[in-house]
Design a protein around this motif. Structure first.
Motif, PDB file in Angstrom:
ATOM      1  N   SER A   1      -2.449   8.069   9.868  1.00 44.96           N
ATOM      2  CA  SER A   1      -3.505   8.011   8.613  1.00 44.96           C
ATOM      3  C   SER A   1      -3.296   7.699   7.174  1.00 44.96           C
ATOM      4  O   SER A   1      -2.259   8.338   6.867  1.00 44.96           O
ATOM      5  CB  SER A   1      -4.851   8.924   8.677  1.00 44.96           C
ATOM      6  OG  SER A   1      -4.333  10.364   8.303  1.00 44.96           O
ATOM      7  N   PRO A   2      -3.803   7.167   6.053  1.00 49.38           N
ATOM      8  CA  PRO A   2      -2.764   7.308   5.077  1.00 49.38           C
ATOM      9  C   PRO A   2      -2.863   8.959   4.513  1.00 49.38           C
ATOM     10  O   PRO A   2      -1.982   9.083   3.513  1.00 49.38           O
ATOM     11  CB  PRO A   2      -4.293   6.753   4.127  1.00 49.38           C
ATOM     12  CG  PRO A   2      -5.007   6.049   5.207  1.00 49.38           C
ATOM     13  CD  PRO A   2      -4.672   6.664   6.102  1.00 49.38           C
TER      14      PRO A   2
ATOM     15  N   MET B   1       1.245  -1.523   0.239  1.00 51.07           N
ATOM     16  CA  MET B   1      -0.185   0.176  -0.233  1.00 51.07           C
ATOM     17  C   MET B   1       0.844   1.589   0.146  1.00 51.07           C
ATOM     18  O   MET B   1       1.109   2.106  -0.682  1.00 51.07           O
ATOM     19  CB  MET B   1      -0.939  -0.150   1.458  1.00 51.07           C
ATOM     20  CG  MET B   1      -2.224  -0.766   1.129  1.00 51.07           C
ATOM     21  SD  MET B   1      -3.836  -0.624   2.232  1.00 51.07           S
ATOM     22  CE  MET B   1      -3.078  -1.342   3.345  1.00 51.07           C
ATOM     23  N   THR B   2       2.038   1.153   0.822  1.00 46.53           N
ATOM     24  CA  THR B   2       2.411   2.105   0.836  1.00 46.53           C
ATOM     25  C   THR B   2       3.795   2.340  -0.798  1.00 46.53           C
ATOM     26  O   THR B   2       3.688   3.412  -0.916  1.00 46.53           O
ATOM     27  CB  THR B   2       3.776   2.276   1.639  1.00 46.53           C
ATOM     28  OG1 THR B   2       4.296   1.034   1.952  1.00 46.53           O
ATOM     29  CG2 THR B   2       3.388   2.912   3.224  1.00 46.53           C
TER      30      THR B   2
ATOM     31  N   LEU C   1       0.502  10.548   2.913  1.00 52.07           N
ATOM     32  CA  LEU C   1       0.552  11.054   1.594  1.00 52.07           C
ATOM     33  C   LEU C   1       0.949  12.110   1.309  1.00 52.07           C
ATOM     34  O   LEU C   1       2.272  12.323   0.827  1.00 52.07           O
ATOM     35  CB  LEU C   1      -0.409  10.851   1.240  1.00 52.07           C
ATOM     36  CG  LEU C   1      -0.631  11.009  -0.779  1.00 52.07           C
ATOM     37  CD1 LEU C   1       0.217  10.331  -1.591  1.00 52.07           C
ATOM     38  CD2 LEU C   1      -2.336  10.447  -1.340  1.00 52.07           C
TER      39      LEU C   1
ATOM     40  N   LEU D   1      -7.144   3.389  -2.568  1.00 50.65           N
ATOM     41  CA  LEU D   1      -6.725   2.182  -1.912  1.00 50.65           C
ATOM     42  C   LEU D   1      -7.060   0.583  -1.446  1.00 50.65           C
ATOM     43  O   LEU D   1      -6.824  -0.102  -2.150  1.00 50.65           O
ATOM     44  CB  LEU D   1      -5.707   2.701  -0.246  1.00 50.65           C
ATOM     45  CG  LEU D   1      -4.610   3.228  -0.430  1.00 50.65           C
ATOM     46  CD1 LEU D   1      -3.944   3.865   0.794  1.00 50.65           C
ATOM     47  CD2 LEU D   1      -3.477   2.175  -0.807  1.00 50.65           C
TER      48      LEU D   1
ATOM     49  N   LEU E   1       1.243   3.852  -3.097  1.00 52.14           N
ATOM     50  CA  LEU E   1       1.157   5.711  -2.617  1.00 52.14           C
ATOM     51  C   LEU E   1       2.388   6.454  -3.282  1.00 52.14           C
ATOM     52  O   LEU E   1       1.992   7.514  -4.223  1.00 52.14           O
ATOM     53  CB  LEU E   1       1.318   6.326  -1.508  1.00 52.14           C
ATOM     54  CG  LEU E   1      -0.615   5.930  -0.784  1.00 52.14           C
ATOM     55  CD1 LEU E   1      -0.363   6.142   1.520  1.00 52.14           C
ATOM     56  CD2 LEU E   1      -1.613   6.199  -1.059  1.00 52.14           C
TER      57      LEU E   1
ATOM     58  N   VAL F   1      -8.874   0.347   5.478  1.00 53.79           N
ATOM     59  CA  VAL F   1      -7.421   1.200   5.236  1.00 53.79           C
ATOM     60  C   VAL F   1      -7.204   1.783   6.179  1.00 53.79           C
ATOM     61  O   VAL F   1      -5.943   1.332   6.607  1.00 53.79           O
ATOM     62  CB  VAL F   1      -7.212   1.778   3.898  1.00 53.79           C
ATOM     63  CG1 VAL F   1      -6.080   2.426   3.688  1.00 53.79           C
ATOM     64  CG2 VAL F   1      -7.160   0.575   2.986  1.00 53.79           C
ATOM     65  N   ASN F   2      -7.803   2.179   7.235  1.00 59.01           N
ATOM     66  CA  ASN F   2      -7.551   3.289   8.084  1.00 59.01           C
ATOM     67  C   ASN F   2      -6.991   2.802   9.198  1.00 59.01           C
ATOM     68  O   ASN F   2      -6.413   3.468  10.190  1.00 59.01           O
ATOM     69  CB  ASN F   2      -8.707   4.205   8.705  1.00 59.01           C
ATOM     70  CG  ASN F   2      -9.118   5.491   7.971  1.00 59.01           C
ATOM     71  OD1 ASN F   2      -7.829   5.488   6.838  1.00 59.01           O
ATOM     72  ND2 ASN F   2      -9.841   6.753   8.403  1.00 59.01           N
TER      73      ASN F   2
ATOM     74  N   ARG G   1      -7.789   6.925   0.458  1.00 60.78           N
ATOM     75  CA  ARG G   1      -8.319   6.384   0.967  1.00 60.78           C
ATOM     76  C   ARG G   1      -8.891   4.935   0.034  1.00 60.78           C
ATOM     77  O   ARG G   1      -8.695   4.190   0.473  1.00 60.78           O
ATOM     78  CB  ARG G   1      -8.434   5.914   2.896  1.00 60.78           C
ATOM     79  CG  ARG G   1      -9.693   6.542   2.447  1.00 60.78           C
ATOM     80  CD  ARG G   1     -10.458   6.649   4.405  1.00 60.78           C
ATOM     81  NE  ARG G   1     -11.492   6.649   3.907  1.00 60.78           N
ATOM     82  CZ  ARG G   1     -12.722   6.810   5.393  1.00 60.78           C
ATOM     83  NH1 ARG G   1     -11.863   5.673   5.889  1.00 60.78           N
ATOM     84  NH2 ARG G   1     -14.180   6.744   5.051  1.00 60.78           N
TER      85      ARG G   1
ATOM     86  N   PHE H   1      -3.044   1.651   8.466  1.00 59.59           N
ATOM     87  CA  PHE H   1      -2.529   2.513   8.592  1.00 59.59           C
ATOM     88  C   PHE H   1      -2.395   2.608  10.038  1.00 59.59           C
ATOM     89  O   PHE H   1      -1.247   2.655  10.466  1.00 59.59           O
ATOM     90  CB  PHE H   1      -2.716   3.865   7.792  1.00 59.59           C
ATOM     91  CG  PHE H   1      -2.132   4.085   6.396  1.00 59.59           C
ATOM     92  CD1 PHE H   1      -0.796   4.381   5.888  1.00 59.59           C
ATOM     93  CD2 PHE H   1      -2.917   2.548   5.969  1.00 59.59           C
ATOM     94  CE1 PHE H   1      -0.448   4.789   4.736  1.00 59.59           C
ATOM     95  CE2 PHE H   1      -2.179   2.503   4.256  1.00 59.59           C
ATOM     96  CZ  PHE H   1      -0.824   3.534   4.039  1.00 59.59           C
TER      97      PHE H   1
END
Length: 108
Positions: A48-49, A9-10, A53, A26, A13, A37-38, A23, A41
């Protein structure tokens, strides 16, 4: 250490930084809910995403300011910020200094 899913995921991003993925993006990409997702993270990265970011955008902007000599406006545009004001606010929140002060410290 982070899970393989979080690493993916990272990386997603980072590779799509210019598109400012959300999010929801994602969640769709990794077939999970935005809430999950939240939670991932928060659990694995403590943030948070959106904050993650923003941080990688600002660090990329640091490089652009220092190494490429781009103007603050050019960095804001390239990193997908709404305008210079929002960019400067995010930059200061992440680094503790304004983009112009940062540029001065690195001799640009």
């Amino acid at each position: 250490t982070i899970s393989p899913r979080m690493r993916q995921m990272t990386l997603f991003l980072q590779k799509n930084i210019d598109k400012s993925p959300t999010r929801r993006d994602l969640a769709k990409k990794f077939s999970i809910s935005p809430e999950h997702v939240n939670a991932l993270f928060k659990k694995e990265l403590g943030t948070s995403p959106a904050k993650f970011l923003r941080r990688i955008k600002v660090y990329q902007a640091c490089r652009l300011l220092r190494e490429d000599g781009l103007s603050i406006k050019e960095c804001a545009d390239r990193m997908g910020f709404y305008d210079e004001f929002h960019f400067s606010k995010a930059f200061k929140k992440v680094t503790g200094a304004s983009p112009s002060k940062f540029r001065g410290k690195c001799g640009a």
